[in-house]
Write an enzyme that holds these catalytic residues in place. Structure first.
Site, PDB file in Angstrom:
ATOM      1  N   HIS A   1      -7.915   0.682   6.520  1.00  0.00           N
ATOM      2  CA  HIS A   1      -9.451   0.181   4.969  1.00  0.00           C
ATOM      3  C   HIS A   1     -10.568  -0.793   5.267  1.00  0.00           C
ATOM      4  O   HIS A   1      -9.391  -1.436   6.210  1.00  0.00           O
ATOM      5  CB  HIS A   1      -8.134   0.621   4.124  1.00  0.00           C
TER       6      HIS A   1
ATOM      7  N   TYR B   1      -0.804  -6.842  -2.930  1.00  0.00           N
ATOM      8  CA  TYR B   1      -1.731  -6.958  -2.304  1.00  0.00           C
ATOM      9  C   TYR B   1      -2.788  -8.094  -3.593  1.00  0.00           C
ATOM     10  O   TYR B   1      -2.567  -8.135  -4.589  1.00  0.00           O
ATOM     11  CB  TYR B   1      -3.046  -6.105  -2.022  1.00  0.00           C
TER      12      TYR B   1
END
Length: 199
Positions: A62, A131
């Protein structure tokens, strides 16, 4: 806290000092000032993501369109993961190459992924990854490369059977993404990094 450059420019491994006593363990998971010393600018955290995965889950590759893209600081609170940073920046000396770091709740390492780099996460044992992100999620800017692209050749552990989302399985190869003009360039990365350092 020890911060080590990975083989991909803009990617770092962060290993915290851990302090153990009869109550348990304490560690600094994120230090903006120490990270800024390595980056040359401070990482602004605008969003946090929590990803719960079962063994075999493979998330990625990603990235987000640059600028502004999205820098990530990734660590885990449980389980074991293999974190991959992939250089998808057209014109970079290490274009198409990757580096990886084992993330677990023992060493409590983290990985910093700069804007413009590709990121993938392979779950080896059921767990949770966290994250810290420099930008909020923008669906219109989201991009991907197939994590099983043989030209990228992510080294998954022997016996690992990857489970990927339909979206990731349908993502283009690195070559196809480059031909479509979907990848960031190394010049964009350098310009963006310089702008961050100038703030």
């Amino acid at each position: 806290m020890e911060i080590r450059s990975l083989t991909i420019a803009g990617a770092f491994e962060v290993t915290p000092r851990q302090f153990h006593d009869d109550r348990g363990t304490f560690a600094e998971g994120f230090r903006a000032d120490r990270l800024a010393e390595a980056l040359g600018h401070e990482m602004r955290v605008r969003q946090t993501n929590i990803s719960v995965s079962q063994a075999g889950a493979l998330r990625g590759i990603h990235f987000a369109a640059l600028p502004p893209s999205q820098a990530k600081f990734v660590t885990v609170t449980s389980g074991v993961f293999l974190d991959f940073v992939i250089d998808i920046r057209v014109g970079s000396p290490t274009f198409g190459q990757w580096d990886s770091v084992r993330l677990d709740a023992v060493d409590r390492r983290a990985v910093y992924v700069a804007e413009g780099l590709g990121h993938a996460l392979a779950c080896l044992e059921d767990g949770v990854a966290v994250y810290l992100c420099s930008e909020v999620f923008n669906p219109a800017a989201e991009r991907g490369v197939n994590p099983l692209d043989p030209a990228v050749g992510l080294a998954l552990p022997e016996g690992f059977v990857p489970v990927v989302s339909d979206k990731d399985a349908a993502a283009p190869t690195l070559e196809a993404a480059a031909e479509r003009g979907e990848l960031p360039t190394f010049e964009q990365y350098l310009a963006h990094t310089a702008s961050l350092a100038g703030h």
